[in-house]
Design a protein around this motif. Sequence first.
Motif, PDB file in Angstrom:
ATOM      1  N   UNK A  64       0.833  -1.216   0.000  1.00  0.00           N
ATOM      2  CA  UNK A  64       0.000   0.000   0.000  1.00  0.00           C
ATOM      3  C   UNK A  64       0.863   1.260   0.000  1.00  0.00           C
ATOM      4  N   UNK A  65       1.894   1.297   0.838  1.00  0.00           N
ATOM      5  CA  UNK A  65       2.741   2.498   0.880  1.00  0.00           C
ATOM      6  C   UNK A  65       3.634   2.606  -0.348  1.00  0.00           C
ATOM      7  N   UNK A  66       4.081   1.491  -0.862  1.00  0.00           N
ATOM      8  CA  UNK A  66       4.879   1.537  -2.092  1.00  0.00           C
ATOM      9  C   UNK A  66       4.043   2.090  -3.250  1.00  0.00           C
ATOM     10  N   UNK A  67       2.810   1.613  -3.374  1.00  0.00           N
ATOM     11  CA  UNK A  67       1.930   2.093  -4.445  1.00  0.00           C
ATOM     12  C   UNK A  67       1.609   3.575  -4.280  1.00  0.00           C
ATOM     13  N   UNK A  68       1.381   4.003  -3.032  1.00  0.00           N
ATOM     14  CA  UNK A  68       1.073   5.420  -2.788  1.00  0.00           C
ATOM     15  C   UNK A  68       2.257   6.300  -3.156  1.00  0.00           C
ATOM     16  N   UNK A  69       3.466   5.879  -2.789  1.00  0.00           N
ATOM     17  CA  UNK A  69       4.660   6.688  -3.087  1.00  0.00           C
ATOM     18  C   UNK A  69       4.982   6.675  -4.572  1.00  0.00           C
ATOM     19  N   UNK A  70       4.871   5.517  -5.209  1.00  0.00           N
ATOM     20  CA  UNK A  70       5.213   5.407  -6.632  1.00  0.00           C
ATOM     21  C   UNK A  70       4.216   6.142  -7.506  1.00  0.00           C
ATOM     22  N   UNK A  71       2.957   6.145  -7.126  1.00  0.00           N
ATOM     23  CA  UNK A  71       1.929   6.789  -7.931  1.00  0.00           C
ATOM     24  C   UNK A  71       1.769   8.262  -7.654  1.00  0.00           C
ATOM     25  N   UNK A  72       2.515   8.793  -6.686  1.00  0.00           N
ATOM     26  CA  UNK A  72       2.415  10.213  -6.381  1.00  0.00           C
ATOM     27  C   UNK A  72       1.190  10.547  -5.547  1.00  0.00           C
ATOM     28  N   UNK A  73       0.447   9.541  -5.115  1.00  0.00           N
ATOM     29  CA  UNK A  73      -0.701   9.814  -4.250  1.00  0.00           C
ATOM     30  C   UNK A  73      -0.187  10.164  -2.869  1.00  0.00           C
ATOM     31  N   UNK A  74      -1.050  10.680  -2.037  1.00  0.00           N
ATOM     32  CA  UNK A  74      -0.722  11.035  -0.666  1.00  0.00           C
ATOM     33  C   UNK A  74       0.246  12.199  -0.581  1.00  0.00           C
ATOM     34  N   UNK A  75       0.433  12.925  -1.650  1.00  0.00           N
ATOM     35  CA  UNK A  75       1.364  14.049  -1.621  1.00  0.00           C
ATOM     36  C   UNK A  75       0.573  15.325  -1.829  1.00  0.00           C
ATOM     37  N   UNK A  76       0.781  16.286  -0.978  1.00  0.00           N
ATOM     38  CA  UNK A  76       0.109  17.569  -1.132  1.00  0.00           C
ATOM     39  C   UNK A  76      -0.521  18.005   0.172  1.00  0.00           C
ATOM     40  N   UNK A  77      -1.183  19.140   0.128  1.00  0.00           N
ATOM     41  CA  UNK A  77      -1.777  19.716   1.322  1.00  0.00           C
ATOM     42  C   UNK A  77      -2.831  18.790   1.907  1.00  0.00           C
ATOM     43  N   UNK A  78      -2.771  18.578   3.194  1.00  0.00           N
ATOM     44  CA  UNK A  78      -3.768  17.773   3.891  1.00  0.00           C
ATOM     45  C   UNK A  78      -3.549  16.281   3.767  1.00  0.00           C
ATOM     46  N   UNK A  79      -2.486  15.866   3.121  1.00  0.00           N
ATOM     47  CA  UNK A  79      -2.218  14.438   2.951  1.00  0.00           C
ATOM     48  C   UNK A  79      -1.236  13.991   4.015  1.00  0.00           C
ATOM     49  N   UNK A  80      -1.505  12.832   4.620  1.00  0.00           N
ATOM     50  CA  UNK A  80      -0.602  12.352   5.649  1.00  0.00           C
ATOM     51  C   UNK A  80      -0.539  10.830   5.730  1.00  0.00           C
ATOM     52  N   UNK A  81      -0.938  10.127   4.703  1.00  0.00           N
ATOM     53  CA  UNK A  81      -0.826   8.682   4.698  1.00  0.00           C
ATOM     54  C   UNK A  81      -2.011   7.965   5.313  1.00  0.00           C
ATOM     55  N   UNK A  82      -3.022   8.702   5.780  1.00  0.00           N
ATOM     56  CA  UNK A  82      -4.126   8.046   6.479  1.00  0.00           C
ATOM     57  C   UNK A  82      -5.108   7.353   5.551  1.00  0.00           C
ATOM     58  N   UNK A  83      -4.999   7.522   4.253  1.00  0.00           N
ATOM     59  CA  UNK A  83      -5.920   6.809   3.367  1.00  0.00           C
ATOM     60  C   UNK A  83      -5.394   5.418   3.021  1.00  0.00           C
ATOM     61  N   UNK A  84      -4.236   5.044   3.570  1.00  0.00           N
ATOM     62  CA  UNK A  84      -3.723   3.684   3.428  1.00  0.00           C
ATOM     63  C   UNK A  84      -4.390   2.876   4.531  1.00  0.00           C
ATOM     64  N   UNK A  85      -5.218   1.908   4.140  1.00  0.00           N
ATOM     65  CA  UNK A  85      -6.021   1.171   5.116  1.00  0.00           C
ATOM     66  C   UNK A  85      -5.572  -0.275   5.240  1.00  0.00           C
ATOM     67  N   UNK A  86      -5.831  -0.834   6.414  1.00  0.00           N
ATOM     68  CA  UNK A  86      -5.537  -2.247   6.667  1.00  0.00           C
ATOM     69  C   UNK A  86      -6.469  -3.107   5.817  1.00  0.00           C
ATOM     70  N   UNK A  87      -6.054  -4.350   5.537  1.00  0.00           N
ATOM     71  CA  UNK A  87      -6.917  -5.235   4.747  1.00  0.00           C
ATOM     72  C   UNK A  87      -8.274  -5.455   5.429  1.00  0.00           C
ATOM     73  N   UNK A  88      -9.269  -5.727   4.639  1.00  0.00           N
ATOM     74  CA  UNK A  88     -10.616  -5.984   5.161  1.00  0.00           C
ATOM     75  C   UNK A  88     -10.565  -7.160   6.129  1.00  0.00           C
ATOM     76  N   UNK A  89     -11.265  -7.032   7.245  1.00  0.00           N
ATOM     77  CA  UNK A  89     -11.314  -8.092   8.244  1.00  0.00           C
ATOM     78  C   UNK A  89     -10.225  -8.001   9.294  1.00  0.00           C
ATOM     79  N   UNK A  90      -9.397  -6.977   9.217  1.00  0.00           N
ATOM     80  CA  UNK A  90      -8.343  -6.798  10.218  1.00  0.00           C
ATOM     81  C   UNK A  90      -8.976  -6.315  11.514  1.00  0.00           C
ATOM     82  N   UNK A  91      -8.602  -6.891  12.666  1.00  0.00           N
ATOM     83  CA  UNK A  91      -9.155  -6.422  13.945  1.00  0.00           C
ATOM     84  C   UNK A  91      -8.899  -4.926  14.146  1.00  0.00           C
ATOM     85  N   UNK A  92      -9.828  -4.233  14.814  1.00  0.00           N
ATOM     86  CA  UNK A  92      -9.720  -2.775  14.976  1.00  0.00           C
ATOM     87  C   UNK A  92      -8.404  -2.310  15.605  1.00  0.00           C
ATOM     88  N   UNK A  93      -7.909  -3.006  16.621  1.00  0.00           N
ATOM     89  CA  UNK A  93      -6.669  -2.557  17.249  1.00  0.00           C
ATOM     90  C   UNK A  93      -5.481  -2.690  16.286  1.00  0.00           C
TER      91      UNK A  93
END
Length: 158
Positions: A64-93
């Motif tokens: 997820x982080x490799x794809x975000x960095x390579x694609x130029x996503x997550x860069x710019x004002x208000x971006x901080x990496x929080x749209x990278x999410x854990x896989x579905x079904x991952x426990x909340x903690x």
Amino acid sequence: MGSPDGAAGAASGVLNTIRQIGTVFGSAAIGAIVQNRLAASIHDEASTRAGELPDDVRGSFLTALHDAAAGGREVGAGRNGTSVHAPTGTPPDLADRFAHAATSAFDHGVVHAMRLTLVLPIAVIAIGAAACLLVRRPGAGGTIAGEAPRPVELGTSA
């Protein structure tokens, strides 16, 4: 003093053109360095932060982080990496740890990338300051040292 009286307009135009071209090339160079260093720094930070996560989510975190960095996503004002999410079904903690690691990797990656990126403008400023020391200054009477003064005709101003 820098150009003959009739060439002041041309000198001004050349100066402004060179300034504009320098701005374009400088911005492009800094942008290229930022993108390169940002992708590398986020990848390095993601590899470091992945050690904090269990093996079952480590691979998806790195992808997820490799794809975000390579694609130029997550860069710019208000971006901080929080749209990278854990896989579905991952426990909340674990999902919270995943999100915290992603945010931390992004934040530290940006700081490291900016430190390296600032080397270029600092070097250009240092070179410009050194070049200013090489500029010849006018001596007494408005002449450059080593040049003969210009004759002045009667009835005209210098």
